[in-house]
Design a protein around this motif. Structure first.
Motif, PDB file in Angstrom:
ATOM      1  N   ALA A 356       0.827  -1.206   0.000  1.00 35.19           N
ATOM      2  CA  ALA A 356       0.000   0.000   0.000  1.00 35.19           C
ATOM      3  C   ALA A 356       0.862   1.258   0.000  1.00 35.19           C
ATOM      4  CB  ALA A 356      -0.924  -0.012   1.213  1.00 35.19           C
ATOM      5  N   THR A 357       1.950   1.248   0.743  1.00 35.97           N
ATOM      6  CA  THR A 357       2.849   2.404   0.769  1.00 35.97           C
ATOM      7  C   THR A 357       3.451   2.656  -0.600  1.00 35.97           C
ATOM      8  OG1 THR A 357       3.372   1.965   3.096  1.00 35.97           O
ATOM      9  CG2 THR A 357       4.888   3.380   1.871  1.00 35.97           C
ATOM     10  N   ALA A 373      -5.327  12.728 -12.497  1.00 35.06           N
ATOM     11  CA  ALA A 373      -3.874  12.753 -12.300  1.00 35.06           C
ATOM     12  C   ALA A 373      -3.313  11.361 -12.022  1.00 35.06           C
ATOM     13  CB  ALA A 373      -3.508  13.690 -11.155  1.00 35.06           C
ATOM     14  N   MET A 374      -4.118  10.315 -12.237  1.00 35.02           N
ATOM     15  CA  MET A 374      -3.648   8.949 -12.012  1.00 35.02           C
ATOM     16  C   MET A 374      -2.519   8.615 -12.986  1.00 35.02           C
ATOM     17  SD  MET A 374      -4.586   6.251 -10.047  1.00 35.02           S
ATOM     18  CE  MET A 374      -6.360   6.191  -9.847  1.00 35.02           C
ATOM     19  N   LYS A 375      -1.491   7.929 -12.481  1.00 35.67           N
ATOM     20  CA  LYS A 375      -0.351   7.539 -13.301  1.00 35.67           C
ATOM     21  C   LYS A 375      -0.451   6.063 -13.680  1.00 35.67           C
ATOM     22  CE  LYS A 375       2.912  10.875 -11.331  1.00 35.67           C
ATOM     23  NZ  LYS A 375       4.221  11.037 -10.636  1.00 35.67           N
ATOM     24  N   PRO A 376       0.116   5.696 -14.814  1.00 31.85           N
ATOM     25  CA  PRO A 376       0.110   4.266 -15.186  1.00 31.85           C
ATOM     26  C   PRO A 376       0.881   3.438 -14.159  1.00 31.85           C
ATOM     27  CG  PRO A 376       0.751   5.658 -17.041  1.00 31.85           C
ATOM     28  CD  PRO A 376       0.758   6.530 -15.832  1.00 31.85           C
ATOM     29  N   LEU A 377       0.335   2.288 -13.813  1.00 34.93           N
ATOM     30  CA  LEU A 377       0.968   1.415 -12.825  1.00 34.93           C
ATOM     31  C   LEU A 377       0.529  -0.016 -13.082  1.00 34.93           C
ATOM     32  CD1 LEU A 377       2.744   1.386 -10.241  1.00 34.93           C
ATOM     33  CD2 LEU A 377       0.632   1.497  -8.914  1.00 34.93           C
ATOM     34  N   ILE A 378       1.486  -0.931 -13.126  1.00 31.86           N
ATOM     35  CA  ILE A 378       1.181  -2.345 -13.314  1.00 31.86           C
ATOM     36  C   ILE A 378       1.764  -3.143 -12.156  1.00 31.86           C
ATOM     37  CG2 ILE A 378       1.029  -2.183 -15.836  1.00 31.86           C
ATOM     38  CD1 ILE A 378       3.861  -3.220 -16.029  1.00 31.86           C
ATOM     39  N   LEU A 379       1.365  -4.403 -12.069  1.00 35.35           N
ATOM     40  CA  LEU A 379       1.808  -5.241 -10.953  1.00 35.35           C
ATOM     41  C   LEU A 379       3.321  -5.381 -10.923  1.00 35.35           C
ATOM     42  CD1 LEU A 379      -0.867  -8.101 -11.122  1.00 35.35           C
ATOM     43  CD2 LEU A 379      -0.779  -6.209  -9.506  1.00 35.35           C
ATOM     44  N   ARG A 380       3.928  -5.469 -12.088  1.00 31.27           N
ATOM     45  CA  ARG A 380       5.387  -5.674 -12.136  1.00 31.27           C
ATOM     46  C   ARG A 380       6.129  -4.503 -11.509  1.00 31.27           C
ATOM     47  NH1 ARG A 380       7.646  -6.965 -17.921  1.00 31.27           N
ATOM     48  NH2 ARG A 380       6.176  -8.688 -17.577  1.00 31.27           N
ATOM     49  N   ASP A 381       5.622  -3.281 -11.685  1.00 30.79           N
ATOM     50  CA  ASP A 381       6.294  -2.113 -11.105  1.00 30.79           C
ATOM     51  C   ASP A 381       6.362  -2.222  -9.582  1.00 30.79           C
ATOM     52  OD1 ASP A 381       6.459  -1.123 -13.675  1.00 30.79           O
ATOM     53  OD2 ASP A 381       4.626   0.081 -13.514  1.00 30.79           O
ATOM     54  N   VAL A 382       5.247  -2.570  -8.965  1.00 29.44           N
ATOM     55  CA  VAL A 382       5.222  -2.707  -7.506  1.00 29.44           C
ATOM     56  C   VAL A 382       6.026  -3.920  -7.068  1.00 29.44           C
ATOM     57  CG1 VAL A 382       3.737  -2.998  -5.493  1.00 29.44           C
ATOM     58  CG2 VAL A 382       2.988  -1.562  -7.394  1.00 29.44           C
ATOM     59  N   ALA A 383       5.919  -5.027  -7.802  1.00 25.29           N
ATOM     60  CA  ALA A 383       6.649  -6.242  -7.443  1.00 25.29           C
ATOM     61  C   ALA A 383       8.151  -6.004  -7.441  1.00 25.29           C
ATOM     62  CB  ALA A 383       6.283  -7.371  -8.405  1.00 25.29           C
ATOM     63  N   HIS A 389       6.854 -11.339  -5.708  1.00 29.71           N
ATOM     64  CA  HIS A 389       6.408 -11.833  -6.999  1.00 29.71           C
ATOM     65  C   HIS A 389       5.102 -11.145  -7.392  1.00 29.71           C
ATOM     66  CE1 HIS A 389       5.077 -14.721 -10.112  1.00 29.71           C
ATOM     67  NE2 HIS A 389       6.372 -14.932 -10.265  1.00 29.71           N
ATOM     68  N   GLU A 390       4.853 -11.071  -8.711  1.00 27.29           N
ATOM     69  CA  GLU A 390       3.632 -10.431  -9.187  1.00 27.29           C
ATOM     70  C   GLU A 390       2.379 -11.129  -8.660  1.00 27.29           C
ATOM     71  OE1 GLU A 390       3.477  -9.561 -13.390  1.00 27.29           O
ATOM     72  OE2 GLU A 390       5.654  -9.528 -13.497  1.00 27.29           O
ATOM     73  N   SER A 391       2.421 -12.453  -8.538  1.00 26.22           N
ATOM     74  CA  SER A 391       1.264 -13.181  -8.029  1.00 26.22           C
ATOM     75  C   SER A 391       0.976 -12.795  -6.578  1.00 26.22           C
ATOM     76  CB  SER A 391       1.488 -14.690  -8.147  1.00 26.22           C
ATOM     77  OG  SER A 391       2.606 -15.096  -7.365  1.00 26.22           O
ATOM     78  N   THR A 392       2.018 -12.526  -5.804  1.00 29.38           N
ATOM     79  CA  THR A 392       1.829 -12.080  -4.420  1.00 29.38           C
ATOM     80  C   THR A 392       1.182 -10.698  -4.385  1.00 29.38           C
ATOM     81  OG1 THR A 392       3.784 -13.349  -3.747  1.00 29.38           O
ATOM     82  CG2 THR A 392       2.982 -11.664  -2.229  1.00 29.38           C
ATOM     83  N   ILE A 393       1.620  -9.803  -5.263  1.00 34.28           N
ATOM     84  CA  ILE A 393       1.020  -8.470  -5.337  1.00 34.28           C
ATOM     85  C   ILE A 393      -0.455  -8.576  -5.716  1.00 34.28           C
ATOM     86  CG2 ILE A 393       1.160  -6.206  -6.402  1.00 34.28           C
ATOM     87  CD1 ILE A 393       3.529  -6.924  -4.632  1.00 34.28           C
ATOM     88  N   SER A 394      -0.762  -9.504  -6.623  1.00 39.90           N
ATOM     89  CA  SER A 394      -2.153  -9.696  -7.025  1.00 39.90           C
ATOM     90  C   SER A 394      -3.004 -10.171  -5.854  1.00 39.90           C
ATOM     91  CB  SER A 394      -2.233 -10.707  -8.177  1.00 39.90           C
ATOM     92  OG  SER A 394      -3.564 -10.940  -8.567  1.00 39.90           O
ATOM     93  N   ARG A 395      -2.461 -11.093  -5.049  1.00 43.26           N
ATOM     94  CA  ARG A 395      -3.207 -11.574  -3.879  1.00 43.26           C
ATOM     95  C   ARG A 395      -3.405 -10.458  -2.861  1.00 43.26           C
ATOM     96  NH1 ARG A 395       0.420 -16.151  -4.521  1.00 43.26           N
ATOM     97  NH2 ARG A 395      -0.725 -17.978  -5.273  1.00 43.26           N
ATOM     98  N   VAL A 396      -2.372  -9.645  -2.661  1.00 42.84           N
ATOM     99  CA  VAL A 396      -2.451  -8.586  -1.652  1.00 42.84           C
ATOM    100  C   VAL A 396      -3.491  -7.542  -2.033  1.00 42.84           C
ATOM    101  CG1 VAL A 396      -1.168  -6.712  -0.557  1.00 42.84           C
ATOM    102  CG2 VAL A 396      -0.088  -8.924  -0.877  1.00 42.84           C
TER     103      VAL A 396
END
Length: 489
Positions: A356-357, A373-383, A389-396
């Motif tokens: 979340a942070t 003002a939303m910026k593009p963001l995908i799971l890989r960026d946060v992962a 892992h991206e799958s963990t970000i998806s679960r969270v």
């Protein structure tokens, strides 16, 4: 067939029970997590809620004055240093293979003092069919008419509309009794059910639904006769927004048409809304709260959504003075289970706060200025940033909600693809949807913006979006086409 021994190499994924539990807790929603924690509290006597107060503990003086008993009440044990409690169980094992749960239900679920599963005590929201059946029981019907009314109620969809024909209702009743009801009798029962609450229920189409609601309005309502005339005789012109045609057909002035339209807009097109199933009636509880403090955005877990547990020190102290090996084993099993659950919860809280942070850091523009003002963001960026892992970000981010000064949003809301800009940068698809919604809200209702015109307006702002992309985004926002948006003023 000759029996032989063969040696081979292979790879397969194995998970310890601790990892399985951590993954399970990670993907649970707030309500599901609360139910899981409550179930653990009911089944494990060594678990208790950590409310920040000092653990009460149990009296350390044994009833038989055993010399080995500790002298101080609530003595703290170094639980993590016990050599007979392993930190990890062997892979591909189950909890019940190692430790015996305390639940007495057939499926291992906790049970109450009457032997009934505790989950059955949870009250469920009343559905539309339940509400109508309650009214049916208060309405005088003969046996045949009651069966017809039951068939009508069973034939309603989530909107409150009747989705079966009169003949299908007759066929349904024929399965229950030998006598086949006449069509007039079925229609009479249908009209009686249509007088039930909510107004407009059991209608067969939109016009009938609105006419039923108008029929329940007081006789002196202004514009009532005109509204009934429009819906009953001129629904096609009303849907097309043909103001001149309506004025010619009804001989009403423009002001009178406006009054009639205002009355129709007060009606509810879907009377079944608000009577959805229990799953749709769950209250959304934010998992994470973000607020601005001293000019900086602070992210913190919602204490109500982040239950904290601890081991009951009084019960844990009994592990040293258990009178029999059976009692000793019972406490040891539940102590280890409690430790693992606490660690899994702590891991869930840390992962959720970390993700979340990271999202808030990327989407500060949304918090300051709004969806545009939303910026593009995908799971890989946060992962990549948090090292997961991206799958963990998806679960969270699934069924987890962030409370912001702009409202409550699912964490997945902040992820979106990107669209190129004329300056070589990128724009979020969520921001483009917000721009389309804003442009449509500001348009002239007599001359709605076409998809091509919206694309041209976005082009002037440096965002290159094709007309078909505008149409796709518009449909995702449930915004009708320009011809359908043209309405009467």
């Amino acid at each position: 067939m000759k029996v032989g021994l063969h040696l081979g190499l292979g790879q397969h994924l194995t998970m310890t029970p601790q990892l399985q539990q951590a993954i399970k807790l990670l993907q649970l929603s707030t309500l599901e997590l609360q139910q899981e924690v409550q179930s653990a509290l009911d089944s494990n006597p060594l678990l208790e809620l950590d409310d920040g107060s000092e653990p009460a503990g149990m009296s350390s003086e044994p009833h038989d004055s055993t010399p080995e008993a500790p002298d101080k009440a609530g003595e703290t044990l170094d639980l993590d240093q016990r050599s007979d409690m392993p930190d990890q169980l062997p892979v591909d094992t189950a909890w019940d293979d190692i430790y015996v749960g305390s639940g007495s239900g057939t499926g291992g679920e906790p049970v109450d003092e009457d032997g009934d599963p505790i989950e059955t005590r949870n009250a469920q929201a009343e559905s539309l069919q339940d509400h109508l059946r309650w009214q049916l029981n208060l309405t005088p019907f003969n046996d045949t008419d009651r069966l017809v009314a039951e068939a009508v109620i069973d034939g309603l969809d989530s909107r409150g509309y009747l989705t079966v024909s009169l003949q299908e209702l007759a066929d349904t009743v024929q399965h229950w009794i030998d006598e086949v009801p006449e069509e007039d009798e079925i229609l009479a029962v249908l009209h009686r059910v249509q007088q039930f609450d909510p107004p407009g229920v059991a209608a067969r189409d939109l016009c009938e639904c609105l006419l039923i609601q108008l029929g329940q309005r007081p006789a002196g309502t202004e514009g009532l006769a005109g509204a009934q005339c429009l819906l009953r005789d001129h629904a096609d012109k009303l849907a097309a927004g043909d103001l001149p045609g309506l004025m010619r057909a009804t001989r009403l002035s423009e002001a009178e048409i406006q009054q009639v339209m205002a009355l129709i807009r007060q009606l509810k097109p879907h009377p079944g809304e608000g009577w959805a199933g229990p799953d749709d009636e769950k209250t959304l509880i934010p998992d994470v709260v973000v607020r601005k403090h001293n000019g900086r955005w602070r992210v913190e877990l919602n204490p109500e959504a982040a239950p904290r547990l601890r081991v009951n020190s009084g019960y844990a102290a009994m592990l040293r003075r258990a009178d029999s090996s059976r009692d000793n084993q019972f406490i040891r099993d539940h102590l280890q289970e409690a430790r693992w659950l606490i660690k899994s919860l702590q891991s869930r809280h840390e992962t959720l706060l970390k993700v979340a942070t990271c999202i808030v850091e990327h989407q500060r523009g949304f918090l300051e200025e709004g969806p545009e003002a939303m910026k593009p963001l995908i799971l890989r960026d946060v992962a990549d940033e948090v090292g997961l892992h991206e799958s963990t970000i998806s679960r969270v981010t699934t069924q987890k909600y962030l409370h912001t000064p702009r409202g409550l949003f699912e964490l997945k809301y902040f992820f979106s693809s990107h669209v190129g800009t004329s300056s070589g940068g990128e724009a979020s698809s969520t921001a483009i949807r917000a721009m389309i919604k804003k442009l449509v809200a500001q348009e002239n209702p007599r001359k709605p913006l076409s998809d091509n015109k919206i694309a041209d307006l976005l082009q002037e702002q440096g965002i290159e979006v094709a007309r078909r992309t505008i149409a796709k985004y518009r449909e995702s926002l449930n915004i009708p086409s320009s011809s359908d948006r043209k309405r009467l003023l």
